[in-house]
Design a protein around this motif. Structure first.
Motif, PDB file in Angstrom:
ATOM      1  N   GLY A  43    -113.319  -4.723  -2.045  1.00 12.73           N
ATOM      2  CA  GLY A  43    -112.511  -3.558  -2.386  1.00 12.73           C
ATOM      3  C   GLY A  43    -111.058  -3.680  -1.955  1.00 12.73           C
ATOM      4  O   GLY A  43    -110.598  -4.731  -1.466  1.00 12.73           O
ATOM      5  N   LEU A  44    -110.351  -2.591  -2.127  1.00 11.85           N
ATOM      6  CA  LEU A  44    -108.927  -2.493  -1.804  1.00 11.85           C
ATOM      7  C   LEU A  44    -108.664  -2.943  -0.377  1.00 11.85           C
ATOM      8  O   LEU A  44    -109.408  -2.564   0.544  1.00 11.85           O
ATOM      9  CB  LEU A  44    -108.462  -1.048  -1.976  1.00 11.85           C
ATOM     10  N   THR A  45    -107.623  -3.669  -0.163  1.00 10.76           N
ATOM     11  CA  THR A  45    -107.141  -4.213   1.123  1.00 10.76           C
ATOM     12  C   THR A  45    -107.945  -5.427   1.605  1.00 10.76           C
ATOM     13  O   THR A  45    -107.628  -5.986   2.651  1.00 10.76           O
ATOM     14  CB  THR A  45    -107.102  -3.176   2.291  1.00 10.76           C
ATOM     15  N   CYS A  46    -108.975  -5.831   0.856  1.00 12.97           N
ATOM     16  CA  CYS A  46    -109.864  -6.896   1.346  1.00 12.97           C
ATOM     17  C   CYS A  46    -109.427  -8.276   0.881  1.00 12.97           C
ATOM     18  O   CYS A  46    -108.595  -8.431  -0.014  1.00 12.97           O
ATOM     19  CB  CYS A  46    -111.292  -6.647   0.865  1.00 12.97           C
ATOM     20  N   ASN A  49    -113.949 -10.215   4.204  1.00 10.83           N
ATOM     21  CA  ASN A  49    -114.653  -8.993   4.615  1.00 10.83           C
ATOM     22  C   ASN A  49    -116.161  -9.116   4.504  1.00 10.83           C
ATOM     23  O   ASN A  49    -116.901  -8.790   5.433  1.00 10.83           O
ATOM     24  CB  ASN A  49    -114.145  -7.788   3.808  1.00 10.83           C
ATOM     25  N   LYS A  57    -118.595  -9.226   7.866  1.00  9.57           N
ATOM     26  CA  LYS A  57    -119.047  -7.874   8.208  1.00  9.57           C
ATOM     27  C   LYS A  57    -120.384  -7.453   7.613  1.00  9.57           C
ATOM     28  O   LYS A  57    -120.979  -6.483   8.092  1.00  9.57           O
ATOM     29  CB  LYS A  57    -118.000  -6.846   7.737  1.00  9.57           C
ATOM     30  N   TRP A 109    -101.058   0.476   0.012  1.00  8.80           N
ATOM     31  CA  TRP A 109    -102.245  -0.347   0.263  1.00  8.80           C
ATOM     32  C   TRP A 109    -103.190  -0.403  -0.939  1.00  8.80           C
ATOM     33  O   TRP A 109    -104.066  -1.264  -0.990  1.00  8.80           O
ATOM     34  CB  TRP A 109    -103.007   0.148   1.510  1.00  8.80           C
ATOM     35  N   HIS A 125    -118.016  -3.889  -4.071  1.00  8.08           N
ATOM     36  CA  HIS A 125    -117.827  -2.659  -3.295  1.00  8.08           C
ATOM     37  C   HIS A 125    -116.564  -1.948  -3.754  1.00  8.08           C
ATOM     38  O   HIS A 125    -115.490  -2.573  -3.817  1.00  8.08           O
ATOM     39  CB  HIS A 125    -117.712  -3.029  -1.808  1.00  8.08           C
ATOM     40  N   SER A 126    -116.694  -0.665  -4.095  1.00 17.98           N
ATOM     41  CA  SER A 126    -115.540   0.190  -4.370  1.00 17.98           C
ATOM     42  C   SER A 126    -114.725  -0.379  -5.540  1.00 17.98           C
ATOM     43  O   SER A 126    -115.244  -0.459  -6.656  1.00 17.98           O
ATOM     44  CB  SER A 126    -114.718   0.365  -3.095  1.00 17.98           C
ATOM     45  N   MET A 127    -113.462  -0.817  -5.340  1.00 14.45           N
ATOM     46  CA  MET A 127    -112.749  -1.485  -6.431  1.00 14.45           C
ATOM     47  C   MET A 127    -113.557  -2.684  -6.930  1.00 14.45           C
ATOM     48  O   MET A 127    -113.555  -2.998  -8.129  1.00 14.45           O
ATOM     49  CB  MET A 127    -111.369  -1.943  -5.949  1.00 14.45           C
ATOM     50  N   TRP A 186    -106.931   6.366  -7.881  1.00 15.90           N
ATOM     51  CA  TRP A 186    -106.770   4.920  -7.654  1.00 15.90           C
ATOM     52  C   TRP A 186    -106.612   4.175  -8.975  1.00 15.90           C
ATOM     53  O   TRP A 186    -105.735   3.325  -9.123  1.00 15.90           O
ATOM     54  CB  TRP A 186    -108.001   4.347  -6.944  1.00 15.90           C
ATOM     55  N   PHE A 192    -114.143   9.053   0.106  1.00 19.05           N
ATOM     56  CA  PHE A 192    -113.588   8.877  -1.243  1.00 19.05           C
ATOM     57  C   PHE A 192    -114.511   9.430  -2.334  1.00 19.05           C
ATOM     58  O   PHE A 192    -114.181   9.360  -3.526  1.00 19.05           O
ATOM     59  CB  PHE A 192    -113.306   7.400  -1.505  1.00 19.05           C
ATOM     60  N   HIS A 240    -117.904   4.920   3.672  1.00 26.27           N
ATOM     61  CA  HIS A 240    -117.429   3.913   2.701  1.00 26.27           C
ATOM     62  C   HIS A 240    -117.348   2.513   3.324  1.00 26.27           C
ATOM     63  O   HIS A 240    -116.928   1.572   2.676  1.00 26.27           O
ATOM     64  CB  HIS A 240    -116.035   4.337   2.217  1.00 26.27           C
ATOM     65  N   TYR A 248    -118.178  -1.032   5.838  1.00 26.59           N
ATOM     66  CA  TYR A 248    -119.152  -2.131   5.864  1.00 26.59           C
ATOM     67  C   TYR A 248    -120.368  -1.791   6.740  1.00 26.59           C
ATOM     68  O   TYR A 248    -121.367  -2.508   6.695  1.00 26.59           O
ATOM     69  CB  TYR A 248    -118.471  -3.440   6.269  1.00 26.59           C
TER      70      TYR A 248
HETATM   71  N1  LIG Z   1    -106.215   2.516   3.938  1.00 28.49           N
HETATM   72  C1  LIG Z   1    -107.267   1.972   4.669  1.00 28.49           C
HETATM   73  C2  LIG Z   1    -108.585   2.031   3.929  1.00 28.49           C
HETATM   74  C3  LIG Z   1    -108.841   0.956   2.917  1.00 28.49           C
HETATM   75  C4  LIG Z   1    -110.316   0.856   2.617  1.00 28.49           C
HETATM   76  O1  LIG Z   1    -111.096   1.721   2.942  1.00 28.49           O
HETATM   77  N2  LIG Z   1    -110.690  -0.229   1.952  1.00 28.49           N
HETATM   78  C5  LIG Z   1    -112.071  -0.429   1.676  1.00 28.49           C
HETATM   79  C6  LIG Z   1    -112.268  -0.567   0.198  1.00 28.49           C
HETATM   80  S1  LIG Z   1    -111.686   0.912  -0.612  1.00 28.49           S
HETATM   81  C7  LIG Z   1    -111.946   0.635  -2.303  1.00 28.49           C
HETATM   82  O2  LIG Z   1    -111.782  -0.345  -2.899  1.00 28.49           O
HETATM   83  C8  LIG Z   1    -112.549  -1.658   2.418  1.00 28.49           C
HETATM   84  O3  LIG Z   1    -113.504  -2.306   2.024  1.00 28.49           O
HETATM   85  N3  LIG Z   1    -111.866  -1.955   3.529  1.00 28.49           N
HETATM   86  C9  LIG Z   1    -112.108  -3.147   4.291  1.00 28.49           C
HETATM   87  C10 LIG Z   1    -113.138  -3.040   5.356  1.00 28.49           C
HETATM   88  O4  LIG Z   1    -113.454  -4.110   5.968  1.00 28.49           O
HETATM   89  O5  LIG Z   1    -113.649  -1.946   5.636  1.00 28.49           O
HETATM   90  C11 LIG Z   1    -106.917   0.570   5.122  1.00 28.49           C
HETATM   91  O6  LIG Z   1    -105.839   0.112   4.787  1.00 28.49           O
HETATM   92  O7  LIG Z   1    -107.715  -0.061   5.820  1.00 28.49           O
END
Ligand SMILES: N[C@@H](CCC(=O)N[C@@H](CSC=O)C(=O)NCC(=O)O)C(=O)O
Length: 277
Positions: free
Chosen positions: A51-54, A58, A62, A94, A144-146, A179, A223, A254, A256
């Motif tokens: 997902g986002l930011t990964c 990850n 995790k 992000w 996951h997510s995105m 998103w 979310f 949401h 891991y």
């Molecule tokens: N803004 C926060 C939260 C970002 C976040 O929750 N990312 C999720 C995926 S969200 C949808 O795609 C994620 O998997 N984060 C990585 C993890 O290891 O939990 C931030 O910047 O962290």
């Protein structure tokens, strides 16, 4: 390709590889878990989209999937979530730019030069995996997510390519949530007809099929339901008689921690589909 990490794990190997992507025009990393069975025979592959930011890290650090992939003889490939590098367009938010590629092919500048994650996932990565690792012809996809959006969308657009699909807390209707609207406007432009081909709900509503699919959603996910409109896809799948199981879990968020709680069930679900003769 250069191997940049190698760790013994449950009798197999967790590796990370770096390569120059011909499609993304930048250096990329991906992770491969090789189960013990891969030392002696070709094995099926499960692709994972985060997902986002990964990044590719990850899942492998995790989720705790390696124990089950080793038992079941499944190779697991986790790719990065966007093109990377100083020469690649980015955004300070992000949920946009690097770390937020949405697994589509961007058409708008400056993104279109590198943000071609759909082609990277469906063409370059399978070719690299097939030529460097002992795979048989069977493959499944999860995310996951995105990345759940990515897994569902890629499977819907490519009938027969995957034996099974699963998703944790997927974005199911990106055209209808903040998103997705932000990313699609930026990468694809404001003509929303150009968004449809990348939207799982639209694809399902318009006759695209799915193989056996498992979707898990936590009910304490911050979310859900604003970004994660799970029930829209559930209603569509019922109407279209698509083979999708939806599960809702009280208390799970949401993170891991949620994914690691149910990853064994996802691995067993995929292994059953991947090993049917
Ligand atoms: N803004 C926060 C939260 C970002 C976040 O929750 N990312 C999720 C995926 S969200 C949808 O795609 C994620 O998997 N984060 C990585 C993890 O290891 O939990 C931030 O910047 O962290």
């Amino acid at each position: 390709m250069t191997r940049v990490e190698r760790h013994a794990s449950f009798g197999g190997w967790q590796e990370v590889w770096q390569h120059r992507s011909d499609i993304l025009h930048c250096e990329m990393k991906f992770a491969v878990y090789l189960p013990p069975q891969a030392a002696n025979q070709p094995v099926p592959v499960l692709y994972w989209l985060s997902g986002l930011t990964c990044s590719e890290q990850n899942l492998i650090t995790k989720a705790g999937f390696q124990r089950y992939a080793a038992e079941l003889g499944v190779m697991v490939v986790a790719i990065d979530t966007s093109p990377r590098g100083e020469d690649v367009a980015d955004d300070s938010a992000w949920d946009l730019g690097q770390g937020a590629g949405f697994y589509l092919n961007a058409t708008q500048q400056p993104w279109a030069a590198h943000f071609l994650m759909y082609d990277y996932l469906t063409k370059e990565i399978p070719a690299l995996i097939a030529s460097h690792f002992p795979t048989n012809a069977r493959q499944s996809i999860a995310g996951h997510s995105m990345g759940g959006h990515g897994a569902l969308m890629v499977a819907l657009k490519n009938p027969g390519l995957f034996q099974s699909v699963s998703a944790f807390a997927p974005i199911v209707a990106p055209s209808q949530v903040p998103w997705g609207q932000k990313a699609f406007t930026t990468y694809l432009g404001s003509d929303t007809t150009q968004w449809q081909q990348w939207d799982s709900l639209w694809l399902a509503e318009n006759g695209h099929p799915l193989p056996p699919t498992l979707i898990d959603q936590g009910l304490a996910d911050p979310f859900y339901p604003q970004q994660l409109t799970t029930e829209l896809l559930e209603n569509c799948c019922k109407e279209k008689s698509l083979p999708v199981t939806f599960r809702y879990h009280p208390d799970y968020d949401h993170s891991y921690y949620f994914i690691s709680s149910f990853i064994e069930e996802h691995l067993r679900f995929h292994a059953a589909a991947l090993t049917v003769s």
